[in-house]
Write an enzyme that holds these catalytic residues in place. Structure first.
Site, short mmCIF file in Angstrom:
data_model
loop_
_atom_site.label_atom_id
_atom_site.label_comp_id
_atom_site.label_asym_id
_atom_site.label_seq_id
_atom_site.Cartn_x
_atom_site.Cartn_y
_atom_site.Cartn_z
N GLY A 97 70.92 109.48 36.79
CA GLY A 97 71.43 110.74 36.24
C GLY A 97 72.06 111.61 37.30
O GLY A 97 71.64 111.57 38.46
N ARG A 158 73.54 103.41 35.36
CA ARG A 158 72.13 103.03 35.55
C ARG A 158 71.93 101.52 35.63
O ARG A 158 70.86 101.03 35.34
CB ARG A 158 71.30 103.58 34.38
N ASP A 189 63.85 104.77 41.07
CA ASP A 189 64.29 103.41 40.72
C ASP A 189 65.48 102.98 41.59
O ASP A 189 65.55 101.84 42.04
CB ASP A 189 64.72 103.35 39.24
N LYS A 219 67.68 111.67 45.33
CA LYS A 219 68.26 112.54 44.30
C LYS A 219 67.45 112.46 43.03
O LYS A 219 66.94 111.39 42.70
CB LYS A 219 69.69 112.08 44.04
N THR A 220 67.28 113.50 42.32
CA THR A 220 66.89 113.56 40.90
C THR A 220 66.44 114.97 40.55
O THR A 220 65.65 115.58 41.28
CB THR A 220 65.79 112.56 40.47
N ASP A 222 64.54 115.59 38.29
CA ASP A 222 63.17 115.51 37.78
C ASP A 222 62.13 115.92 38.83
O ASP A 222 61.00 116.24 38.47
CB ASP A 222 62.84 114.08 37.32
P1 FBP Z 1 67.42 110.30 37.31
O1 FBP Z 1 65.95 110.09 37.49
O2 FBP Z 1 68.21 109.05 37.36
O3 FBP Z 1 67.93 111.34 38.28
O4 FBP Z 1 67.69 110.90 35.85
C1 FBP Z 1 66.89 111.88 35.35
C2 FBP Z 1 67.30 112.39 33.98
O5 FBP Z 1 68.10 113.51 34.10
C3 FBP Z 1 66.03 112.64 33.18
O6 FBP Z 1 65.56 113.93 33.37
C4 FBP Z 1 66.45 112.31 31.78
O7 FBP Z 1 65.37 111.82 31.02
C5 FBP Z 1 67.45 111.22 31.97
O8 FBP Z 1 68.02 111.42 33.23
C6 FBP Z 1 68.52 111.22 30.93
O9 FBP Z 1 69.35 110.12 31.17
P2 FBP Z 1 70.78 109.88 30.56
O10 FBP Z 1 71.78 110.59 31.43
O11 FBP Z 1 70.95 108.40 30.67
O12 FBP Z 1 70.77 110.41 29.17
#
Ligand code: FBP
Length: 568
Positions: A97, A158, A189, A219-220, A222
């Site tokens: 993300g 992803r 991941d 990065k994230t 979360d």
């Molecule tokens: P990352 O862990 O890859 O940074 O993504 C986090 C996130 O933003 C989560 O908070 C959310 O559940 C998910 O991505 C949503 O993913 P998508 O962009 O595939 O809808």
């Protein structure tokens, strides 16, 4: 054309007055890199710190090259690199993300590589690496993207690189573009992917038998990639939580003005509740659920609903008919009974994939319900259709349930409404639902994220010029000027059972019940529930007195004296 019309046209395509101004923001650098106007690469040496996990022996057997090279020792900078490598060809990609500040990582790498080396962008993400979709990043590109939010310069995806064929495809890309190094900007991941890739590419990629270096960048939004003082927070968390906090603050202000609504706000952050606790600390909403606490106390859905309903009833007794409930995105998976159901559903869906795909849409739920054990089948049958639909939706490429699609906030509103009526039918309960997620991932980075990411880029670039592979770049000491360091990725790997098989993974950092942030929140929440003590933190500031604030939870957990951060 009027002068104003002409000015408006010059502002198109990322040239708003704001975007043009933030490009000019000076970025501080850690003292190790020398001057901010011309940062220089640093070299690295072993620190006294060695990382290990319960599975270190297995990791050493499966990642022999990486472990032999690093001995799982953390690296610290050992001064300006006097013999900077020249002619290196480096590729950078985003993975997972988006998160604010990613563009500044790219700018930091480009600046440190200088004119003597070449930086390529990979489009989009790991998929672009498999396809060999690379282009050269220029100084003009860097000037255009600096301090801007989003991952749009490169795009992201992803794709998990896991099969032998995919690894060979990466090798083909490395050979085709004569690469010396790859930088993976991603979450837990993606950094696990980086560790696996580093090992695979350690030797025998080029004709002389040498390999391709791989460096990860944390990065994230979360916030679940944390490694104590070595990595107090991943980038993107600060910007996302400040954006959500502004919005929650605005809603809180509205509730106290219109005096009649409850707002249930689900906040992104796939599994861990770091985002939610940070927004709670920023805004002091009436009720905040923390998934990790729900799991630890083995709370049922009924108990959670009752807890919220009791807050509604208690406030109404004081004449307060409004409030805000913060709900973490991943809550549903942490409720023990739901967790058991989801695990059985995952198995049932995996074992009956072909028949499930053939099943008509209207009978899919019945089909799968028949495969469940009695208790799970009963719970499944009790859930509203809008939740069932999402529980049966496709998993993401890492096999995860797409929790962002499950309307937990709506489920809670419906159940709380029923419970409040049971307690006292005269109590009014009018509620709205929100999901704050995507609006927080790509905003212009806060000063914290802008400076942090630029220095992460300088660190990643320095690691490459120092010949390192299999490390994650980090910057520690974010309140005392900042220091570039490198974390050996193999020192973070554990074995976890995922999708029916053992896999090496970097463990997700969840909210700890004994953390300083959780303790502070627990000590204050009863008062926040009883009265309107909320604060509206306002929009994030890039200039002026409110600009230099780190996340509250990070400040509390790292034992900081204040909210101020200091890089440079
Ligand atoms: P990352 O862990 O890859 O940074 O993504 C986090 C996130 O933003 C989560 O908070 C959310 O559940 C998910 O991505 C949503 O993913 P998508 O962009 O595939 O809808």
């Amino acid at each position: 054309m009027s002068t104003l019309a002409k000015q408006l046209q010059t502002m198109e395509a990322h040239n708003s007055i704001f975007e043009s101004a933030v490009r000019q923001l000076p970025l501080p650098v850690c003292a190790a890199f020398g001057s901010a106007s011309q940062p220089q690469a640093v070299s690295f040496a072993n620190s006294a710190r060695v990382l290990s996990t319960k599975d270190s022996d297995s990791v050493a057997r499966s990642f022999p090259h990486s472990v032999r090279a690093s001995n799982n020792v953390v690296l610290e900078s050992s001064g300006i690199n006097a013999k900077v490598a020249q002619g290196k060809r480096v590729a950078v990609l985003f993975s997972g993300g988006p998160a604010s500040g990613g563009h500044n990582v790219v700018c930091g790498i480009k600046h440190i590589l200088g004119q003597g080396n070449t930086l390529f962008g990979v489009k989009p993400g790991p998929k672009g690496l498999l396809q060999g979709n690379l282009f050269e990043i220029t100084d003009a590109d860097v000037g255009a993207i600096i301090n801007t939010g989003g991952f749009d310069f490169l795009g992201t995806d992803r794709t998990k690189i896991k099969t032998e064929a995919q690894f060979q495809q990466v090798k083909t890309t490395c050979r085709k573009h004569n690469l010396d190094a790859i930088v993976v900007i991603g979450g837990d991941d993606s950094n696990t992917n980086a560790a696996v890739l580093a090992e695979f590419l350690f030797t025998d990629v080029k004709t002389d038998g040498s390999g391709v270096q791989v460096i990860g960048v944390p990065k994230t939004i979360d916030g679940d990639l944390q490694i104590g003082d070595l990595l107090p927070i991943s980038f993107g968390f600060d910007t996302a939580t400040k954006i959500y906090s502004e919005m929650v603050g605005n809603i809180l202000q509205d509730t106290r003005s219109s005096l009649k609504y409850w707002h249930f706000i689900k906040l992104m952050g796939r599994s861990a509740s770091h985002v939610t606790i940070e927004v709670a600390l920023q805004t002091k909403a009436a009720v905040t659920l923390i998934s990790e606490e729900v799991a630890e106390q083995r709370q049922s859905i009924a108990a959670i609903v009752d807890q919220i309903a009791q807050a509604v009833v208690a406030r109404s007794a004081k004449g307060i008919m409004h409030g805000v409930v913060l709900v973490p995105e991943g809550l549903i998976e942490f409720i023990p009974e739901m967790n058991t159901l989801i695990a059985e559903l995952n198995d049932a869906l995996a074992h009956n994939a072909a028949e499930f795909a053939e099943e008509p849409f209207d009978t899919k739920a019945d089909f799968i319900q028949e495969k469940l054990t009695t208790d799970n089948a009963r719970l499944f049958a009790s859930l509203p259709a809008y939740v069932v639909k999402m529980l049966l939706a496709d998993r993401d490429s890492h096999g995860n349930l797409q929790v962002s699609l499950i309307p937990t906030e709506q489920l809670l509103v419906d159940m709380v409404r029923t419970r409040v009526k049971e307690i006292d039918i005269r109590i009014p309960f009018s509620a709205h639902c929100h999901f704050l997620g995507y609006e927080g991932r790509c905003g212009a980075p806060t000063l914290f994220d802008a400076a942090y990411t630029y220095n992460l880029g300088l660190t990643a670039g320095s690691l490459i010029l120092d010949g390192r592979s299999g490390y994650m770049a980090t910057v520690t000491g974010l309140t005392t000027g900042g220091a570039p360091k490198a974390i050996p990725l193999t020192g973070l790997l554990n074995i976890e059972r995922r999708h029916g098989q053992d896999e090496f993974v970097i463990e997700k950092a969840l909210v700890k019940m004994d953390s300083a942030a959780m303790r502070y929140f627990s000590a204050r929440r009863a008062e926040w529930a009883a009265d309107d003590l909320f604060t509206s933190p306002g929009p994030r500031q890039l200039w002026g007195p409110a600009a230099y604030q780190q996340p509250i939870s990070v400040a509390l957990n790292s034992g900081a004296e204040s909210l101020a951060f200091k890089i440079g």
